[in-house]
Design an enzyme around this catalytic site. Structure first.
Site, PDB file in Angstrom:
ATOM      1  N   ASN A  78       0.735  -1.073   0.125  1.00 35.06           N
ATOM      2  CA  ASN A  78      -0.038   0.091   0.159  1.00 35.06           C
ATOM      3  C   ASN A  78       0.836   1.266   0.008  1.00 35.06           C
ATOM      4  OD1 ASN A  78       0.620   0.911   2.887  1.00 35.06           O
ATOM      5  ND2 ASN A  78      -0.409  -1.230   3.210  1.00 35.06           N
ATOM      6  N   LYS A 138       8.853 -17.205 -10.865  1.00 37.51           N
ATOM      7  CA  LYS A 138       8.210 -15.892 -11.477  1.00 37.51           C
ATOM      8  C   LYS A 138       7.013 -16.571 -12.210  1.00 37.51           C
ATOM      9  CE  LYS A 138       8.557 -12.342 -14.469  1.00 37.51           C
ATOM     10  NZ  LYS A 138       9.160 -11.723 -15.670  1.00 37.51           N
ATOM     11  N   PHE A 169      -4.753   2.887  15.037  1.00 35.49           N
ATOM     12  CA  PHE A 169      -5.325   3.832  13.974  1.00 35.49           C
ATOM     13  C   PHE A 169      -6.270   3.385  13.115  1.00 35.49           C
ATOM     14  CE2 PHE A 169      -1.983   7.385  13.862  1.00 35.49           C
ATOM     15  CZ  PHE A 169      -1.210   6.938  14.776  1.00 35.49           C
TER      16      PHE A 169
HETATM   17  O1  PMT Z   1       2.633   6.089   6.807  1.00 36.06           O
HETATM   18  P1  PMT Z   1       2.309   7.560   6.166  1.00 36.06           P
HETATM   19  O2  PMT Z   1       2.137   7.700   4.852  1.00 36.06           O
HETATM   20  O3  PMT Z   1       2.517   8.727   7.173  1.00 36.06           O
HETATM   21  O4  PMT Z   1       0.481   7.554   6.312  1.00 36.06           O
HETATM   22  C1  PMT Z   1      -0.105   7.346   7.617  1.00 36.06           C
HETATM   23  C2  PMT Z   1      -1.145   6.187   7.602  1.00 36.06           C
HETATM   24  C3  PMT Z   1      -2.185   6.785   6.653  1.00 36.06           C
HETATM   25  C4  PMT Z   1      -0.511   4.808   7.275  1.00 36.06           C
HETATM   26  C5  PMT Z   1      -1.791   6.211   9.174  1.00 36.06           C
HETATM   27  O5  PMT Z   1      -2.460   7.622   9.536  1.00 36.06           O
HETATM   28  C6  PMT Z   1      -2.776   5.357   9.431  1.00 36.06           C
HETATM   29  O6  PMT Z   1      -4.087   5.505   9.483  1.00 36.06           O
HETATM   30  N1  PMT Z   1      -2.280   3.851   9.777  1.00 36.06           N
HETATM   31  C7  PMT Z   1      -3.044   2.616   9.956  1.00 36.06           C
HETATM   32  C8  PMT Z   1      -3.384   2.232   8.686  1.00 36.06           C
HETATM   33  C9  PMT Z   1      -4.331   0.807   8.634  1.00 36.06           C
HETATM   34  O7  PMT Z   1      -3.766  -0.254   8.334  1.00 36.06           O
HETATM   35  O8  PMT Z   1      -5.453   1.187   9.217  1.00 36.06           O
HETATM   36  P2  PMT Z   1      -6.771   0.199   9.395  1.00 36.06           P
HETATM   37  O9  PMT Z   1      -7.906   0.807   9.689  1.00 36.06           O
HETATM   38  O10 PMT Z   1      -6.733  -0.864   7.975  1.00 36.06           O
HETATM   39  O11 PMT Z   1      -6.287  -0.839  10.785  1.00 36.06           O
HETATM   40  C10 PMT Z   1      -6.884  -0.459  11.806  1.00 36.06           C
HETATM   41  C11 PMT Z   1      -5.631  -0.719  12.853  1.00 36.06           C
HETATM   42  O12 PMT Z   1      -5.272  -2.054  12.799  1.00 36.06           O
HETATM   43  C12 PMT Z   1      -4.368   0.011  12.803  1.00 36.06           C
HETATM   44  O13 PMT Z   1      -3.813   0.378  13.843  1.00 36.06           O
HETATM   45  C13 PMT Z   1      -3.623  -1.185  12.039  1.00 36.06           C
HETATM   46  O14 PMT Z   1      -2.239  -0.964  12.201  1.00 36.06           O
HETATM   47  C14 PMT Z   1      -3.935  -2.189  12.842  1.00 36.06           C
HETATM   48  N2  PMT Z   1      -3.884  -3.537  11.814  1.00 36.06           N
HETATM   49  C15 PMT Z   1      -4.353  -3.589  10.637  1.00 36.06           C
HETATM   50  C16 PMT Z   1      -4.467  -4.833   9.969  1.00 36.06           C
HETATM   51  C17 PMT Z   1      -3.671  -5.844  10.668  1.00 36.06           C
HETATM   52  N3  PMT Z   1      -3.526  -7.166   9.899  1.00 36.06           N
HETATM   53  N4  PMT Z   1      -3.172  -5.848  11.857  1.00 36.06           N
HETATM   54  C18 PMT Z   1      -3.211  -4.677  12.365  1.00 36.06           C
HETATM   55  O15 PMT Z   1      -2.593  -4.576  13.560  1.00 36.06           O
END
Ligand code: PMT
Length: 400
Positions: free
Chosen positions: A212, A291, A325
């Site tokens: 991503n 590949k 987040f």
């Molecule tokens: O890296 P930058 O370019 O500075 O951008 C910042 C950001 C947009 C990446 C940041 O602000 C952000 O939103 N990070 C969380 C991205 C995300 O994966 O969000 P989510 O809504 O899909 O996941 C929710 C939470 O679960 C997040 O804290 C994520 O880290 C966590 N997660 C998600 C999936 C997974 N398999 N394991 C996790 O721990």
């Protein structure tokens, strides 16, 4: 009043250093300026003298005061030194300990905290020599004022513009705020903090992967601010192009599974965890040994779920405070509230990643913090380095 020594080197962005001197003076800093010979091809010492109302230094051999060695005394006088703009040439000299003019001699002779604001053509900036030199300066303790993207004097629209003067002033304000008695009184001082940052990459075959657009900027800014507030910081990072933050242990990983293992083994000893990484929710079911070759017709790839790291932490937490987040493109509040509960986090920091001017990769973002006790704090749109400070300021009093 804090003393700032501004070192101006020879690039077209030197004109911005005049504005920076003005903004620093207006913000109540006492500013002295040093200019390299090349800087004087673009701007004059008199301009800085008139604005800063202080002597301007251009040569190691033109001593102003016979009672002191100027390039040593000047470094000791300063509470912080800012190199803005910093050319690739000066960066290379500083990284290699060369001291052949007023600026490089002063910087080599002092232990005063140093900030560096590179400004140059995008290819010079991305050149691996320059990146290597910047990494050296970062590990030597320099604070990095990242260049922005935009119109460059060479005609390119790309990364390489000197950080804006107002942002530099703001960064210094934050630095001095954190490095005074506030650091000693910070809730984070002496704490163990873990930050995850950047994307994960999930391989399909030896040359292709799913990932991503996360740059890691938000997580790296948080890690640096936490360290400045006295925390012992571990940063677990997916692949990024960023310079490692100062005083932070960095663990590099690639896949969600690797990030999970790295987080899991360190979780017990942590006091607080920031999950700012954009972890891939899916990985290809099978990693192909060779590949994948083109065939007739469409290709179907199957994906399996990756471990939900935040959810695991929420299920296994003891004393740890969990900062999750949420990257959303719609229904931001209701999805954030859902994540707060389903992942048993203490706060969820939500952003609208549908807005391409903020969020992923951008230097800016806008966040709302949803606390478990129902409190909601909107942080507005700012640079990520500033948002990191606002996030920590909000947690200072609310993390019990
Ligand atoms: O890296 P930058 O370019 O500075 O951008 C910042 C950001 C947009 C990446 C940041 O602000 C952000 O939103 N990070 C969380 C991205 C995300 O994966 O969000 P989510 O809504 O899909 O996941 C929710 C939470 O679960 C997040 O804290 C994520 O880290 C966590 N997660 C998600 C999936 C997974 N398999 N394991 C996790 O721990």
């Amino acid at each position: 009043m804090k003393n700032i020594l501004l070192a101006v080197t020879g690039g077209i962005a030197a004109y911005k250093a005049i504005d920076l001197t003005s903004k620093l003076t207006q913000a109540d800093y006492n500013v002295r300026v040093m200019l390299t010979d090349h800087a004087q091809e673009f701007v004059t010492p008199l301009a800085f003298q008139a604005i800063g109302r202080n002597p301007v230094y251009t040569s190691t051999f033109r001593e102003h005061n016979p009672e002191e060695i100027q390039h040593v005394a000047l470094g000791d006088w300063a509470d912080a030194i800012v190199v803005a703009p910093a050319t690739a040439n000066t960066i290379a000299k500083l990284a290699n300990g060369i001291a052949d003019d007023m600026v490089t001699s002063t910087l080599l002779a002092t232990e005063t905290p140093k900030f560096i604001a590179p400004a140059m053509n995008v290819h010079m900036y991305e050149n691996k020599r320059t990146q290597h030199n910047l990494a050296t300066l970062s590990s030597d303790g320099y604070y990095f004022l990242e260049p922005g993207e935009g119109f460059l004097a060479c005609g390119y629209v790309a990364k390489g513009r000197m950080e804006e003067p107002l942002q530099i002033v703001e960064r210094l304000n934050q630095y001095f705020k954190n490095n005074t008695s506030a650091t000693k009184n910070s809730r984070f001082n002496g704490m163990q903090a873990l930050v995850t940052a950047g994307p994960t990459i999930e391989e399909l075959d030896p040359v292709r992967y799913l990932s991503n657009r996360s740059s890691g900027k938000m997580g790296y800014a948080l890690a640096e601010s936490l360290a400045q507030r006295g925390a012992t910081v571990t940063l677990i990072s997916g692949p990024t192009h960023l310079t490692p933050p100062k005083n932070v242990e960095v663990i590099q990983v690639e896949s969600a599974q690797q990030m999970f293992e790295a987080v899991k083994t360190r979780f017990d000893k942590m006091d607080i965890v920031f999950k700012s990484a954009a972890v891939s929710d899916y990985a290809p079911t099978e990693l192909l040994e060779h590949k994948l070759k083109k065939r007739q017709g469409d290709l179907t790839v199957t994906f399996k779920r990756t471990p939900d790291i935040l959810k695991y932490l929420g299920e296994h937490k003891d004393k740890q405070f969990l900062v999750g987040f949420a990257a959303e493109t719609q229904n931001i509040e209701s999805y954030a509230q859902k994540k707060l509960k389903s992942k048993n986090a203490d706060v969820i920091i939500a952003n609208n990643v549908g807005d391409r001017t903020i969020g992923f990769s951008s230097d800016d973002n806008a966040y709302t913090m949803y606390y478990k006790n129902g409190e909601t704090i909107s942080l507005g749109k700012h640079k990520k380095v500033i948002l990191a400070e606002h996030i920590l300021d909000s947690l200072e009093t609310r993390w019990k």
